[in-house]
Each structure stands twice: as structure tokens, then as C-alpha cells.
Design an enzyme around this catalytic site. Structure first.
Site, PDB file in Angstrom:
ATOM      1  N   GLY A 114       0.806  -1.253   0.068  1.00 54.45           N
ATOM      2  CA  GLY A 114       0.093   0.010   0.023  1.00 54.45           C
ATOM      3  C   GLY A 114       0.888   1.310  -0.027  1.00 54.45           C
ATOM      4  CD  GLN A 137       3.423   5.815   2.202  1.00 53.44           C
ATOM      5  OE1 GLN A 137       2.474   5.369   2.060  1.00 53.44           O
ATOM      6  NE2 GLN A 137       4.244   5.367   3.124  1.00 53.44           N
ATOM      7  CB  CYS A 150       4.611   2.409   7.483  1.00 53.87           C
ATOM      8  SG  CYS A 150       4.354   3.871   6.542  1.00 53.87           S
ATOM      9  CG  LEU A 151       6.926   0.920   1.374  1.00 48.24           C
ATOM     10  CD1 LEU A 151       6.458   0.970   0.083  1.00 48.24           C
ATOM     11  CD2 LEU A 151       8.117   0.017   1.658  1.00 48.24           C
ATOM     12  CG  HIS A 163      -1.133   1.930   7.191  1.00 45.90           C
ATOM     13  ND1 HIS A 163      -0.243   1.579   8.191  1.00 45.90           N
ATOM     14  CD2 HIS A 163      -0.408   2.657   6.241  1.00 45.90           C
ATOM     15  CE1 HIS A 163       0.841   1.872   7.803  1.00 45.90           C
ATOM     16  NE2 HIS A 163       0.890   2.533   6.893  1.00 45.90           N
ATOM     17  CD  GLU A 164      -1.413   2.966   2.619  1.00 44.63           C
ATOM     18  OE1 GLU A 164      -0.582   4.182   2.443  1.00 44.63           O
ATOM     19  OE2 GLU A 164      -0.547   1.966   2.715  1.00 44.63           O
ATOM     20  CG  HIS A 188       0.513   7.475   5.025  1.00 46.56           C
ATOM     21  ND1 HIS A 188       1.522   7.711   5.319  1.00 46.56           N
ATOM     22  CD2 HIS A 188       0.496   6.128   4.892  1.00 46.56           C
ATOM     23  CE1 HIS A 188       2.111   6.624   5.750  1.00 46.56           C
ATOM     24  NE2 HIS A 188       1.562   5.685   5.403  1.00 46.56           N
TER      25      HIS A 188
HETATM   26  C1  Y12 Z   1      -1.406  -3.916   6.703  1.00 50.03           C
HETATM   27  C2  Y12 Z   1      -0.813  -3.119   7.371  1.00 50.03           C
HETATM   28  C3  Y12 Z   1      -0.270  -1.939   6.862  1.00 50.03           C
HETATM   29  C4  Y12 Z   1      -0.267  -1.725   5.403  1.00 50.03           C
HETATM   30  C5  Y12 Z   1       0.176  -0.528   4.885  1.00 50.03           C
HETATM   31  C6  Y12 Z   1       1.067  -0.749   3.680  1.00 50.03           C
HETATM   32  N1  Y12 Z   1       2.301  -1.099   4.257  1.00 50.03           N
HETATM   33  C7  Y12 Z   1       3.384  -1.685   3.366  1.00 50.03           C
HETATM   34  O1  Y12 Z   1       3.283  -1.729   2.066  1.00 50.03           O
HETATM   35  C8  Y12 Z   1       4.601  -2.050   4.109  1.00 50.03           C
HETATM   36  C9  Y12 Z   1       5.660  -2.309   3.429  1.00 50.03           C
HETATM   37  C10 Y12 Z   1       7.253  -2.419   4.026  1.00 50.03           C
HETATM   38  C11 Y12 Z   1       8.063  -3.275   3.130  1.00 50.03           C
HETATM   39  C12 Y12 Z   1       9.260  -3.624   3.559  1.00 50.03           C
HETATM   40  O2  Y12 Z   1      10.270  -3.868   2.621  1.00 50.03           O
HETATM   41  C13 Y12 Z   1      10.449  -5.318   2.675  1.00 50.03           C
HETATM   42  O3  Y12 Z   1       9.809  -5.976   2.979  1.00 50.03           O
HETATM   43  C14 Y12 Z   1      11.427  -5.823   1.528  1.00 50.03           C
HETATM   44  C15 Y12 Z   1       9.673  -2.853   4.874  1.00 50.03           C
HETATM   45  O4  Y12 Z   1      10.815  -3.371   5.328  1.00 50.03           O
HETATM   46  C16 Y12 Z   1      11.958  -2.450   5.340  1.00 50.03           C
HETATM   47  O5  Y12 Z   1      11.715  -1.455   4.853  1.00 50.03           O
HETATM   48  C17 Y12 Z   1      13.040  -2.801   5.888  1.00 50.03           C
HETATM   49  C18 Y12 Z   1       8.833  -2.479   5.713  1.00 50.03           C
HETATM   50  C19 Y12 Z   1       7.444  -2.209   5.024  1.00 50.03           C
HETATM   51  C20 Y12 Z   1      -1.105  -2.657   4.680  1.00 50.03           C
HETATM   52  C21 Y12 Z   1      -1.758  -3.801   5.384  1.00 50.03           C
HETATM   53 CO    CO Z   2       2.217   3.638   5.590  1.00 55.51          CO
END
Ligand code: Y12
Ligand code: CO
Length: 171
Positions: free
Chosen positions: A45, A50, A95-96, A137-138, A141
Site C-alpha cells: 500500500g 509518501q 510502513c515504507l 492505514h493509508e 497518511h
Molecule cells: C496492513 C498493514 C499496513 C499496510 C500498509 C502498507 N504497508 C506496506 O506496504 C509496508 C511495506 C514494507 C516493506 C518493507 O520492505 C520489505 O519487506 C522488503 C519493509 O521493510 C523494510 O523497509 C526494511 C517495511 C514495510 C497494509 C496492510
Molecule cells: Co504507511
């Protein structure tokens, strides 16, 4: 084009976004960049803020039962409003914009949302489970809020300490 993802404590992440007024090629180009960036950074997401754009635009692309992130399951949600919410659920969120940190956050279990698609058509949809969590969550933001603001006082203190340490170490 893949864009840089703003990382906490970038001040822009605290700003409120504004509604999209024109459903034109600029919006479509923003949606394209958001999708490319989300996939490149392995997210599920992303909100426009962002990548530095203060518009009420978010995308969500959950993985299916086989662990595949298919483009046909992509949601593009513009100018969302929560009409109804009920229940409560807890999920380990990430969260990214706060890379490497995950914690349990409580949110509504079911939500009904009105939003617009990329062509300006009004939609109304009910979301549950992970999709409901992701939309909330989004949408936070879009109001300039990050999930870490929902942590308890003690957890937030611990987060701040660890984050500063990580920044000092240049990670
Ligand atoms: C449930 C809870 C939160 C959301 C919001 C969207 N969140 C994400 O997309 C998070 C992504 C994310 C990706 C990462 O990178 C990897 O896994 C390779 C990460 O790790 C690092 O940055 C070290 C952290 C978060 C949607 C549904
Ligand atoms: Co986020």
C-alpha cells in the site's frame, strides 16, 4: 517512474492532503508512479504523500492466497471518506515510510468507504480484514498521521530511542 519514498521524520508526512479535482492524465501519471514505486519497494500500500504529492490518493495491492501480488487486485482509491466503521481488530503493521519497524495496531474491523476511481466515477464499497486495515492505514497518511502515532506512550518512547540510534548509525 520509481520515486523516492519519504521516510519518518520527513515533515511532509505530517501534512494533510487535498482532494483531487481533475481526473486527468496528471492523476493517471501519479497513479502509475505510485504503483511502480510500491512494487519496487515491496509494499502492499502507498499514499501519494509518501512520494511527496499532497493529494488524497492511495493504492493498495494485497497478495493473494498463493503469495502473488497481481495487478488485477490493485485498488486505486481517490478522495476516500469512511461512511461507517465497526468492530475492532489488531494487526502487526509496517510502513515504507518507517522501514524496519512493525507493531500491533488496533483498527476498525469493517469499514464502508466512498471514493472515486481514476476516471472520476463515485464508488461505495465495504472492506473487511486486511483490506480494511490497509485502507485505514493509508487514509491516516492522507491526514498526516503515521501508524507509530497510535503506539502507547511507552512503546513510542522505545521507538523514538531506537530510531535515533538507527539514524546515528546511518542505517
Ligand atoms: C496492513 C498493514 C499496513 C499496510 C500498509 C502498507 N504497508 C506496506 O506496504 C509496508 C511495506 C514494507 C516493506 C518493507 O520492505 C520489505 O519487506 C522488503 C519493509 O521493510 C523494510 O523497509 C526494511 C517495511 C514495510 C497494509 C496492510
Ligand atoms: Co504507511
Amino acid at each position: 517512474m520509481i520515486q523516492e519514498v519519504l521516510v519518518y521524520p520527513n515533515k511532509l508526512l505530517r501534512e494533510s492532503s487535498k482532494d483531487v479535482l481533475h481526473f486527468d492524465e496528471h492523476l493517471h501519471s501519479l497513479l502509475h508512479d505510485m504503483y511502480e514505486t510500491m512494487v519496487a519497494k515491496e509494499g502492499i500500500g502507498l499514499a501519494a504523500v509518501q512520494i511527496g504529492v499532497l493529494l488524497n490518493v492511495l493504492i493498495i495491492n494485497l497478495v493473494d492466497e498463493e503469495g502473488c501480488q497481481k495487478i488485477e487486485n490493485l485498488y486505486e482509491i481517490i478522495n476516500p471518506v469512511i461512511l461507517e466503521k465497526d468492530g475492532s481488530t489488531i494487526y502487526q503493521e509496517g510502513c515504507l515510510s518507517v522501514p524496519g519497524y512493525y507493531d500491533e495496531i488496533e483498527r476498525a474491523e469493517h469499514i464502508k468507504v466512498s471514493y472515486y476511481d481514476r476516471n472520476g466515477n463515485r464508488c461505495e464499497e465495504e472492506f473487511t480484514d486486511l483490506m480494511a486495515i490497509a485502507v485505514q492505514h493509508e487514509m491516516d497518511h492522507l491526514k498526516g498521521r503515521l501508524f507509530i502515532e497510535k503506539l502507547s506512550y511507552l512503546k513510542r518512547k522505545k521507538f523514538d530511542k531506537e530510531w535515533k540510534k538507527k539514524q546515528k548509525a546511518g542505517k
